[in-house]
Scaffold this active site. Structure first.
Site, short mmCIF file in Angstrom:
data_model
loop_
_atom_site.label_atom_id
_atom_site.label_comp_id
_atom_site.label_asym_id
_atom_site.label_seq_id
_atom_site.Cartn_x
_atom_site.Cartn_y
_atom_site.Cartn_z
N ASN A 1 -7.51 10.13 7.98
CA ASN A 1 -6.34 9.26 8.43
C ASN A 1 -5.96 8.27 7.49
O ASN A 1 -6.68 7.01 7.23
CB ASN A 1 -6.74 8.88 9.88
CG ASN A 1 -5.33 8.15 10.59
OD1 ASN A 1 -4.47 7.88 9.98
ND2 ASN A 1 -5.42 7.99 11.86
N HIS B 1 -6.15 -5.66 -2.55
CA HIS B 1 -6.92 -5.90 -1.43
C HIS B 1 -6.97 -7.40 -1.16
O HIS B 1 -8.10 -7.79 -0.40
CB HIS B 1 -8.28 -4.99 -1.64
CG HIS B 1 -8.24 -3.80 -1.47
ND1 HIS B 1 -9.18 -2.75 -1.94
CD2 HIS B 1 -7.10 -2.73 -1.29
CE1 HIS B 1 -8.71 -1.48 -1.71
NE2 HIS B 1 -7.40 -1.45 -1.35
N HIS C 1 0.42 4.39 -2.80
CA HIS C 1 0.47 5.71 -2.22
C HIS C 1 1.52 6.54 -2.69
O HIS C 1 1.31 7.78 -3.19
CB HIS C 1 0.17 5.99 -0.77
CG HIS C 1 -1.11 5.69 -0.26
ND1 HIS C 1 -1.71 6.16 0.80
CD2 HIS C 1 -1.97 4.83 -0.61
CE1 HIS C 1 -2.78 5.96 1.02
NE2 HIS C 1 -3.00 4.77 0.08
N ARG D 1 0.81 -1.10 -0.13
CA ARG D 1 0.00 -0.09 0.01
C ARG D 1 0.97 1.38 -0.16
O ARG D 1 0.38 2.36 -0.66
CB ARG D 1 -1.04 0.01 1.28
CG ARG D 1 -1.88 1.18 1.20
CD ARG D 1 -2.97 0.87 2.11
NE ARG D 1 -4.02 2.20 2.32
CZ ARG D 1 -4.27 2.72 3.32
NH1 ARG D 1 -3.86 2.55 4.45
NH2 ARG D 1 -5.18 3.70 3.16
C1 HEM Z 1 -8.32 1.99 -6.58
C2 HEM Z 1 -8.70 2.55 -5.10
C3 HEM Z 1 -8.21 2.16 -3.80
C4 HEM Z 1 -8.98 2.43 -2.84
C5 HEM Z 1 -10.25 3.50 -2.65
C6 HEM Z 1 -8.26 1.89 -1.88
C7 HEM Z 1 -8.60 2.22 -0.43
C8 HEM Z 1 -8.07 1.54 0.69
C9 HEM Z 1 -8.48 1.80 1.88
C10 HEM Z 1 -9.77 2.78 2.37
C11 HEM Z 1 -7.83 0.87 2.63
C12 HEM Z 1 -7.81 0.58 4.28
C13 HEM Z 1 -7.46 1.77 5.12
C14 HEM Z 1 -7.53 1.53 6.47
O1 HEM Z 1 -8.74 2.02 6.95
O2 HEM Z 1 -6.85 1.05 7.22
C15 HEM Z 1 -7.00 0.26 1.83
C16 HEM Z 1 -5.86 -0.64 2.27
C17 HEM Z 1 -5.13 -1.44 1.48
N1 HEM Z 1 -4.81 -1.17 -0.03
FE1 HEM Z 1 -6.23 -0.05 -1.10
N2 HEM Z 1 -7.30 1.33 -2.09
C18 HEM Z 1 -7.19 1.45 -3.34
C19 HEM Z 1 -6.30 0.97 -4.41
C20 HEM Z 1 -5.22 0.09 -3.89
C21 HEM Z 1 -4.02 -0.49 -4.85
C22 HEM Z 1 -3.86 -0.14 -6.15
C23 HEM Z 1 -3.24 -1.08 -3.91
C24 HEM Z 1 -2.07 -1.93 -4.42
C25 HEM Z 1 -1.83 -2.48 -5.57
C26 HEM Z 1 -3.97 -1.29 -2.74
C27 HEM Z 1 -3.28 -1.88 -1.47
C28 HEM Z 1 -3.88 -1.96 -0.40
C29 HEM Z 1 -3.40 -2.88 0.65
C30 HEM Z 1 -2.41 -3.88 0.41
C31 HEM Z 1 -4.29 -2.46 1.90
C32 HEM Z 1 -3.79 -2.93 3.36
C33 HEM Z 1 -2.83 -2.30 3.89
C34 HEM Z 1 -2.47 -2.84 5.52
O3 HEM Z 1 -3.16 -3.76 5.67
O4 HEM Z 1 -1.72 -2.17 6.25
N3 HEM Z 1 -5.10 -0.62 -2.61
N4 HEM Z 1 -7.30 0.52 0.67
C1 LIG Z 2 -4.55 7.47 12.57
O1 LIG Z 2 -4.77 6.16 12.90
C2 LIG Z 2 -3.35 5.51 13.65
C3 LIG Z 2 -4.03 4.00 13.80
O2 LIG Z 2 -5.15 4.10 14.28
C4 LIG Z 2 -3.36 6.31 15.01
O3 LIG Z 2 -2.33 5.50 15.78
C5 LIG Z 2 -3.08 7.50 14.69
O4 LIG Z 2 -2.81 8.38 15.50
C6 LIG Z 2 -3.95 8.31 13.69
N1 LIG Z 2 -3.87 9.83 13.41
C7 LIG Z 2 -4.40 10.53 13.36
C8 LIG Z 2 -3.81 11.87 12.94
O5 LIG Z 2 -5.40 10.48 13.40
#
Ligand code: HEM
Ligand SMILES: *[C@@H]1O[C@H](CO)[C@@H](O)[C@H](O)[C@H]1NC(C)=O
Ligand SMILES: *[C@@H]1O[C@H](CO)[C@@H](O)[C@H](O)[C@H]1NC(C)=O
Ligand SMILES: *[C@@H]1O[C@H](CO)[C@@H](O)[C@H](O)[C@H]1NC(C)=O
Ligand SMILES: *[C@@H]1O[C@H](CO)[C@@H](O)[C@H](O)[C@H]1NC(C)=O
Ligand SMILES: *[C@@H]1O[C@H](CO)[C@@H](O)[C@H](O)[C@H]1NC(C)=O
Ligand SMILES: *[C@@H]1O[C@H](CO)[C@@H](O)[C@H](O)[C@H]1NC(C)=O
Ligand SMILES: *[C@@H]1O[C@H](CO)[C@@H](O)[C@H](O)[C@H]1NC(C)=O
Length: 351
Positions: free
Chosen positions: A103, A204, A75, A71
């Site tokens: 966040n 995902h 980004h 991820r």
């Molecule tokens: C296309 C639009 C995309 C959206 C809207 C999106 C959105 C998100 C969101 C909201 C999360 C969870 C964040 C959280 O709440 O902790 C997430 C996690 C993740 N995304 Fe995406 N994402 C997108 C594309 C991608 C792409 C292109 C990749 C990689 C090829 C990717 C890989 C991941 C991975 C691996 C996680 C898990 C991260 C973790 O476990 O720390 N995403 N994504």
């Molecule tokens: C964002 O979320 C992480 C994990 O829940 C937390 O540790 C961190 O303080 C948060 N940061 C902000 C700016 O809210």
């Protein structure tokens, strides 16, 4: 009887071809000028083995970090290009992002893993490999070590001097509430096709999400496209919209880089609207189904899209710099500026 000349000819053709195209597929993925498949062949021949061997150790202890690294690369590339800007301290989507409105919850550990890899690589080769290249390699190794395809990424990126504004970050990362129309439009600006969009979303298949990223589908009213049992379990994990809890992105195999994410979508168990709508929308439904029934096809398209993503607006040649600390540009790196010359290999990485 094949002559040696002929074999040598074939070998040289093969080498020539592999200079231009990635190894995991025969399809042509053009590479941008300034990047190459063997960029560090003479300056840091141990680069790829150093990164892979260290990540093997790190991920053996916690496979969840693979998702964090994948991820982070996404980004980096989507906002201002793959220039390592996400790694800079103070970046709107990077470490210490107190001011970032959403966040973005990138894992703090992912930043530490990248800086540790940089230290190891620079210790062996000197300050010749960029942080953005180390991140691109770490992401592809994460995919492979989590069970996914093994592929080459072109190298030669340089690190940017500035991180993106909060606005640029928001404008380039679509929210999880996006429908397919919004997703296709947003990614078309980066020249991604519908197939690329569906394949990239397959990232995902590993990792986790915080409640806040999907509770809009549960409260105040439940998204009717959600499978009932799946929704009930999500509500248990997130009893309120802003509960500080997490759940897996792919309920079938959360730690394995496979095609089960698409099987989830077929069963209305996609976590985000941006995931599930790929199956609802007629323009992408067929692509989702084709990946759900054929993992090799998913791998093939994912690799193509990742190589594309890894080359978004890269800095090459004399642009940017090679950071001696992934969190700080060199002019802000007290250690570098107080050091007379970095002649001694790795001298500055012995912190
Ligand atoms: C296309 C639009 C995309 C959206 C809207 C999106 C959105 C998100 C969101 C909201 C999360 C969870 C964040 C959280 O709440 O902790 C997430 C996690 C993740 N995304 Fe995406 N994402 C997108 C594309 C991608 C792409 C292109 C990749 C990689 C090829 C990717 C890989 C991941 C991975 C691996 C996680 C898990 C991260 C973790 O476990 O720390 N995403 N994504
Ligand atoms: C964002 O979320 C992480 C994990 O829940 C937390 O540790 C961190 O303080 C948060 N940061 C902000 C700016 O809210
Ligand atoms: C950022 O975006 C907001 C809302 O679109 C706008 O009001 C603000 O002026 C922008 N800030 C900058 C620095 O561009
Ligand atoms: C998709 O989302 C956009 C807003 O981002 C909205 O205008 C549009 O109506 C939505 N399309 C569908 C089919 O729901
Ligand atoms: C998309 O492709 C066009 C035409 O080839 C090119 O001019 C543009 O720079 C590309 N955009 C990105 C973000 O790569
Ligand atoms: C977090 O999720 C787990 C697993 O669903 C659940 O057992 C736990 O009660 C949740 N924690 C909170 C604070 O809601
Ligand atoms: C699955 O996809 C691969 C890669 O494109 C292809 O070679 C193979 O024929 C497909 N398998 C089936 C059963 O369609
Ligand atoms: C790298 O830069 C960050 C941000 O300026 C700083 O906090 C950290 O101490 C630096 N690390 C080293 C080893 O100099």
């Amino acid at each position: 009887m094949v002559s040696w000349t002929c074999l040598l000819f074939l070998l040289s053709q093969c080498l020539l071809v592999s200079t231009y195209f990635g190894r995991a597929n025969a399809q042509t993925v053009p590479i941008v000028p300034g990047l190459s498949w063997n960029f560090y062949a003479s300056t840091c021949p141990s680069l790829k083995s150093t990164v892979r061997e260290q990540l093997q150790i790190v991920l053996n202890q916690d496979i969840g970090q693979a998702a964090g690294l994948l991820r982070l690369h996404f980004h980096d590339c989507f906002v201002q290009g793959c220039d390592g800007s996400v790694l800079l301290d103070g970046s709107a989507s990077g470490p210490g992002e107190q001011s970032a409105p959403p966040n973005l919850s990138l894992r703090a550990q992912a930043f530490r893993i990248i800086e540790d890899l940089r230290r190891r690589v620079h210790q062996k080769c000197g300050r010749v490999v960029s942080c953005s290249d180390i991140l691109a390699l770490a992401a592809r190794d994460s995919v492979y070590l989590a069970g996914g395809p093994d592929y080459d990424v072109p190298l030669g990126r340089r690190d940017g001097l500035n991180f993106a504004t909060v606005n640029a970050t928001l404008a380039n990362l679509p929210p999880p509430s996006s429908n397919t129309t919004a997703l296709l439009n947003s990614l078309a600006q980066k020249n991604f096709t519908a197939t690329d969009v569906v394949a990239l979303s397959g990232g995902h298949t590993i990792g986790i999400s915080h409640c806040i990223s999907f509770t809009g589908r549960l409260y105040p009213s439940q998204d009717p496209t959600l499978d009932q049992t799946f929704a009930r379990n999500l509500k248990r994990t997130c009893p309120a919209a802003n509960t500080d809890n997490t759940t897996v992105l792919d309920i079938r195999s959360p730690d394995t880089f496979d095609n089960k994410y698409y099987v989830d979508l077929l069963n209305r168990q996609g976590l985000f609207t941006s995931d599930q709508d790929l199956y609802t929308d007629s323009r992408t439904r067929g692509i989702v189904t084709s990946f759900a029934v054929n993992q090799s096809l998913f791998y093939e398209k994912f690799v193509v899209a990742m190589i594309k993503m890894s080359q978004l607006s890269v800095l090459t040649g004399n642009q940017g710099e090679i950071r001696g600390n992934c969190s700080a540009r060199n002019s802000n790196n007290l250690w570098l500026s107080s050091t007379v010359e970095e002649t001694e290999k790795g001298s500055y990485s012995a912190f």
